[in-house]
Design a protein around this motif. Structure first.
Motif, mmCIF file in Angstrom:
data_model
loop_
_atom_site.group_PDB
_atom_site.id
_atom_site.type_symbol
_atom_site.label_atom_id
_atom_site.label_comp_id
_atom_site.label_asym_id
_atom_site.label_seq_id
_atom_site.Cartn_x
_atom_site.Cartn_y
_atom_site.Cartn_z
ATOM 1 N N LYS A 127 -1.294 5.593 -10.039
ATOM 2 C CA LYS A 127 -2.276 6.153 -11.048
ATOM 3 C C LYS A 127 -3.144 5.352 -11.977
ATOM 4 O O LYS A 127 -4.240 5.703 -11.969
ATOM 5 N N PHE A 128 -2.719 4.327 -12.365
ATOM 6 C CA PHE A 128 -3.496 3.334 -13.217
ATOM 7 C C PHE A 128 -4.403 2.611 -12.336
ATOM 8 O O PHE A 128 -5.451 2.590 -12.979
ATOM 9 N N ALA A 129 -3.944 2.343 -11.118
ATOM 10 C CA ALA A 129 -4.972 1.592 -10.194
ATOM 11 C C ALA A 129 -5.875 2.774 -9.565
ATOM 12 O O ALA A 129 -6.834 2.374 -8.870
ATOM 13 N N MET A 130 -5.636 4.139 -9.821
ATOM 14 C CA MET A 130 -6.359 5.260 -8.986
ATOM 15 C C MET A 130 -6.597 5.069 -7.671
ATOM 16 O O MET A 130 -7.591 5.170 -6.780
ATOM 17 N N ILE A 131 -5.373 4.997 -6.928
ATOM 18 C CA ILE A 131 -5.195 4.872 -5.375
ATOM 19 C C ILE A 131 -4.360 5.934 -4.893
ATOM 20 O O ILE A 131 -3.449 6.472 -5.797
ATOM 21 N N PRO A 132 -4.359 6.257 -3.750
ATOM 22 C CA PRO A 132 -3.517 7.343 -3.178
ATOM 23 C C PRO A 132 -1.761 6.813 -3.354
ATOM 24 O O PRO A 132 -1.628 6.013 -3.158
ATOM 25 N N ILE A 133 -1.010 7.782 -3.288
ATOM 26 C CA ILE A 133 0.132 7.650 -3.250
ATOM 27 C C ILE A 133 1.048 8.570 -2.370
ATOM 28 O O ILE A 133 0.636 9.687 -2.158
ATOM 29 N N LEU A 134 2.010 8.017 -1.424
ATOM 30 C CA LEU A 134 2.674 8.805 -0.430
ATOM 31 C C LEU A 134 4.088 8.765 -0.790
ATOM 32 O O LEU A 134 4.497 7.506 -1.000
ATOM 33 N N GLU A 135 4.760 9.666 -1.036
ATOM 34 C CA GLU A 135 6.351 9.952 -1.362
ATOM 35 C C GLU A 135 6.826 10.722 -0.470
ATOM 36 O O GLU A 135 6.965 11.964 -0.656
ATOM 37 N N PRO A 136 7.767 10.005 0.475
ATOM 38 C CA PRO A 136 8.440 10.950 1.425
ATOM 39 C C PRO A 136 9.594 11.675 0.858
ATOM 40 O O PRO A 136 10.333 11.074 0.071
ATOM 41 N N GLU A 141 9.282 11.847 7.209
ATOM 42 C CA GLU A 141 7.962 11.587 6.515
ATOM 43 C C GLU A 141 7.814 10.168 6.318
ATOM 44 O O GLU A 141 6.850 9.845 6.277
ATOM 45 N N ALA A 142 8.912 9.494 5.826
ATOM 46 C CA ALA A 142 8.490 8.096 5.767
ATOM 47 C C ALA A 142 7.939 7.290 6.954
ATOM 48 O O ALA A 142 7.108 6.564 6.501
ATOM 49 N N TYR A 143 8.439 7.892 8.163
ATOM 50 C CA TYR A 143 7.778 7.314 9.390
ATOM 51 C C TYR A 143 6.507 7.686 9.384
ATOM 52 O O TYR A 143 5.354 6.959 9.565
ATOM 53 N N ASP A 144 6.315 8.807 9.379
ATOM 54 C CA ASP A 144 4.914 9.523 9.461
ATOM 55 C C ASP A 144 3.722 8.857 8.578
ATOM 56 O O ASP A 144 2.788 8.649 8.889
ATOM 57 N N MET A 145 4.548 8.631 7.058
ATOM 58 C CA MET A 145 3.512 8.004 6.313
ATOM 59 C C MET A 145 3.217 6.706 6.377
ATOM 60 O O MET A 145 1.888 6.380 6.265
ATOM 61 N N ALA A 146 4.057 6.116 6.847
ATOM 62 C CA ALA A 146 3.805 4.327 7.253
ATOM 63 C C ALA A 146 2.698 4.582 8.475
ATOM 64 O O ALA A 146 1.868 3.597 8.552
ATOM 65 N N TYR A 147 3.061 5.644 9.221
ATOM 66 C CA TYR A 147 2.130 5.492 10.713
ATOM 67 C C TYR A 147 0.775 5.806 10.166
ATOM 68 O O TYR A 147 -0.263 5.500 10.753
ATOM 69 N N SER A 148 0.531 6.590 9.476
ATOM 70 C CA SER A 148 -0.768 7.112 8.930
ATOM 71 C C SER A 148 -1.698 6.509 7.705
ATOM 72 O O SER A 148 -2.519 6.936 7.556
ATOM 73 N N ALA A 149 -0.806 5.909 6.948
ATOM 74 C CA ALA A 149 -1.135 5.323 5.690
ATOM 75 C C ALA A 149 -2.182 4.313 5.763
ATOM 76 O O ALA A 149 -3.434 4.239 5.022
ATOM 77 N N PHE A 150 -2.381 3.416 7.120
ATOM 78 C CA PHE A 150 -3.407 2.407 7.302
ATOM 79 C C PHE A 150 -4.741 3.306 7.633
ATOM 80 O O PHE A 150 -5.858 3.056 6.827
ATOM 81 N N GLU A 151 -4.719 4.619 8.202
ATOM 82 C CA GLU A 151 -6.005 5.073 8.346
ATOM 83 C C GLU A 151 -6.333 5.946 7.140
ATOM 84 O O GLU A 151 -7.609 5.737 6.819
ATOM 85 N N LEU A 152 -5.609 6.369 6.191
ATOM 86 C CA LEU A 152 -5.975 6.702 4.941
ATOM 87 C C LEU A 152 -6.357 5.752 3.951
ATOM 88 O O LEU A 152 -7.657 5.665 3.161
ATOM 89 N N SER A 153 -5.932 4.390 4.003
ATOM 90 C CA SER A 153 -6.324 3.451 3.437
ATOM 91 C C SER A 153 -7.944 2.936 3.871
ATOM 92 O O SER A 153 -8.747 2.837 2.992
ATOM 93 N N GLU A 154 -7.982 2.823 5.219
ATOM 94 C CA GLU A 154 -9.395 2.608 5.743
ATOM 95 C C GLU A 154 -10.375 3.803 5.396
ATOM 96 O O GLU A 154 -11.608 3.514 5.142
ATOM 97 N N LYS A 155 -9.975 4.867 5.304
ATOM 98 C CA LYS A 155 -10.796 6.036 4.794
ATOM 99 C C LYS A 155 -11.333 6.023 3.391
ATOM 100 O O LYS A 155 -12.312 6.246 3.509
ATOM 101 N N PHE A 156 -10.559 5.736 2.530
ATOM 102 C CA PHE A 156 -11.034 5.504 1.433
ATOM 103 C C PHE A 156 -11.532 4.041 0.720
ATOM 104 O O PHE A 156 -11.856 4.029 -0.236
ATOM 105 N N ARG A 157 -11.095 3.043 1.607
ATOM 106 C CA ARG A 157 -11.556 1.733 1.367
ATOM 107 C C ARG A 157 -10.571 1.375 0.241
ATOM 108 O O ARG A 157 -11.252 0.372 -0.591
ATOM 109 N N VAL A 158 -9.398 1.644 0.134
ATOM 110 C CA VAL A 158 -8.508 1.197 -1.135
ATOM 111 C C VAL A 158 -7.189 1.060 -0.449
ATOM 112 O O VAL A 158 -6.739 1.475 0.549
#
Length: 535
Positions: A127-136, A141-158
């Protein structure tokens, strides 16, 4: 699609592999360690040439992962919550540089402090860094989040944080895997000054980060990981995050009589929160760790209705949640057994292994330092921290990685001479080297005992970056060779070791004693492997 039985840590590791991971960087720390160990043992990771070597500490891991992102590839960095403290400098600035290739930060929190110094909640850092958090909320969901988190990172460039807790990391469930993604190709940043945080550039980057906040909220509001499920009884609305949602559903056999908002992606989905708040008489917030959701809700809602959770005592302020604690918070009856009488089962605190070299180190040190009195031994994070317990009662501090040397220096500066630091070989290269350099610069009269068991023993015997290098490192930092003493901590050497330690305690300057003896556990595994290879 396959179904596999995974620990939460393993689900994250496989999700990252399948999501196009090119490099994993980490320092071992329970409950995050198994993520790296899974990838190190993965045939698929080897075939894909996924980087998987332990870093010297969390800061170097974070920086190396950011470097891989700079080069356009997808990287993940993993550590436990206190490791995020070590990585915080780069972590906070990485939200300002932004990313090129997707960058995922896995922080494994330890509510109830099963193997940690504190209970801090990594969500506050994100929250301090103002970046998305995924909490399975479960292993799928742990698998799904790790699988999709790279695309989320690239989408918002953070960077994107995946925050897990001990029970999620170390419990198993069936997981369905997905189609494998190709790794990114090498691609340098389109803006050659993106990663140069001179103030003029950083100010522009910060405005870009601020501009992404509203789109991040909308993404959370539309995320499949966040769900508002209606219920007939509007007297209570429940917000449950991460694994707390599992505990809630366990109490209701999967169907809640109350409306429930499941929160597993942040920023908070404000529209859903408001919708729940508006239809219910009061709210109950269930979250592992600190009351961050509870605080945020009270910050943006015009609160007139009761909001219950950790802040008002409906749920305990400390410790991890359990299904029974959740049931109590709901006012449901809970069957609890009688406490186990101590006279039937006595408490069994952890202890150093029989045959552990640290035992002989403490036996030697305690006798050598006896004439100076108590309160002079500053220790660190590792197996040797158990020297605080009987029968040794040998150490007086244990605060954070590397603090033994710098605290001994500070105490010496205050006039406590001699002062002794006890640190392990892996912890020394993690964060003890810079403290030793401070002492060398001032020739501070401290004695540093680097208890070298040739491994990172406390977290399961991972490789130590100090292996075979300690004398060279200490010499390179400027300790005089006459005061670098290597000893073998065995009972037959007890008197000789006491003599050497006494000599260095009396020396008016920096001295380093290196007791060297392989960890009894890794030695046993090594011998077993050697015997098997000869069969």
């Amino acid at each position: 699609m396959e179904r596999k039985l995974f620990l939460g840590d393993e689900a994250i590791a496989q999700g990252a592999i399948d999501g196009g991971l090119s490099g994993l960087y980490a320092y071992p720390g329970t409950p995050s360690t198994e993520i790296m160990e899974y990838i190190q043992s993965s045939k698929e990771a080897r075939e894909k040439n996924i980087h998987n070597v332990w870093s010297t500490n969390e800061k170097t891991a974070m920086e190396a992962a950011l470097g891989m992102s700079y080069a356009g590839k997808r990287a993940m960095v993993c550590f436990k919550h206190v490791g995020l403290n070590v990585a915080a400098d780069c972590f906070m600035n990485a939200s300002i540089t932004g990313v090129n290739g997707g960058l995922v930060v896995v922080s494994a929190d330890d509510p109830s402090m099963h193997s940690s110094q504190n209970e801090q909640d990594s969500r506050y850092y994100a929250k301090f860094a103002m970046i998305p958090i995924l909490e399975p909320s479960n292993q799928q969901e742990a698998y799904d989040m790790a699988y999709s988190a790279f695309e989320l990172s690239e989408k918002f460039r953070v960077p994107v944080m995946i925050r897990i807790t001990t029970r999620m990391a170390h419990s198993r469930a069936g997981v369905a895997t997905k189609a494998k993604k190709e790794q990114n190709g090498l691609k340098l940043p389109a803006n050659p000054r993106q990663f140069v945080l001179l103030p003029a550039i950083a100010r522009k980057n910060y405005k870009t980060l601020l501009a992404t906040q509203e789109p991040m909220v909308k993404d959370s509001e539309n995320s499949a990981f966040n769900q508002l499920v209606d219920g007939p009884n509007k007297k209570l609305g429940i917000i449950a995050s991460g694994i707390a949602y599992n505990y809630l559903m366990e109490n209701f056999d999967g169907v809640s009589p109350y409306p429930v908002l499941k929160v597993c992606q942040y920023p908070l989905p404000y529209k859903q929160v408001e919708a729940l708040y508006n239809q219910c008489d009061e709210l109950l917030i269930m979250e592992e760790g600190y009351p961050i959701i509870e605080e945020m809700i009270k910050g943006f809602l015009a609160v007139g209705k009761p909001i219950h959770g950790r802040l008002d005592g409906t749920l305990p302020r400390d410790g991890e949640l359990t299904p029974a604690i959740v049931a109590k918070g709901l006012g449901m009856p809970v069957e609890e057994g009688q406490p186990i009488p101590e006279e039937v089962v006595m408490p069994r605190p952890p202890a150093l292994c029989n045959g552990c070299g640290h035992r002989d180190v403490y036996a030697d040190l305690l006798e050598a330092i006896l004439e100076y009195g108590e309160g002079r031994v500053f220790a660190d994070i590792g197996c040797y921290t158990l020297g605080a317990l009987p029968p040794f009662n040998a150490i007086n501090t244990c605060v954070d990685m590397g603090a033994s040397i710098t605290m001994a220096k500070g105490a010496s500066d205050a006039g406590l001479v001699p002062a002794v630091a006890v640190i392990g070989d892996s912890t020394f290269t993690h964060s003890g080297m810079t403290g030793l350099l401070d002492a060398v610069i001032e020739n501070t009269p401290i004695t540093v005992v680097i208890s070298d068991n040739s491994t990172t023993g406390m977290t399961g015997g991972q490789s130590s970056n100090a292996y075979g290098r300690l004398v060279d490192i200490v010499t390179g930092l400027g300790v005089h060779p006459d005061h670098i003493r290597v000893i073998i901590p065995l009972k037959k050497n007890h008197e000789e070791n006491i003599r050497i330690i006494k000599e260095e305690l009396a020396y008016n300057g920096v001295s380093v004693i290196i007791p060297q003896r392989e960890c009894i556990q890794t030695a046993a595994r090594r011998k077993k492997a050697e015997a098997k290879s000869k069969e």
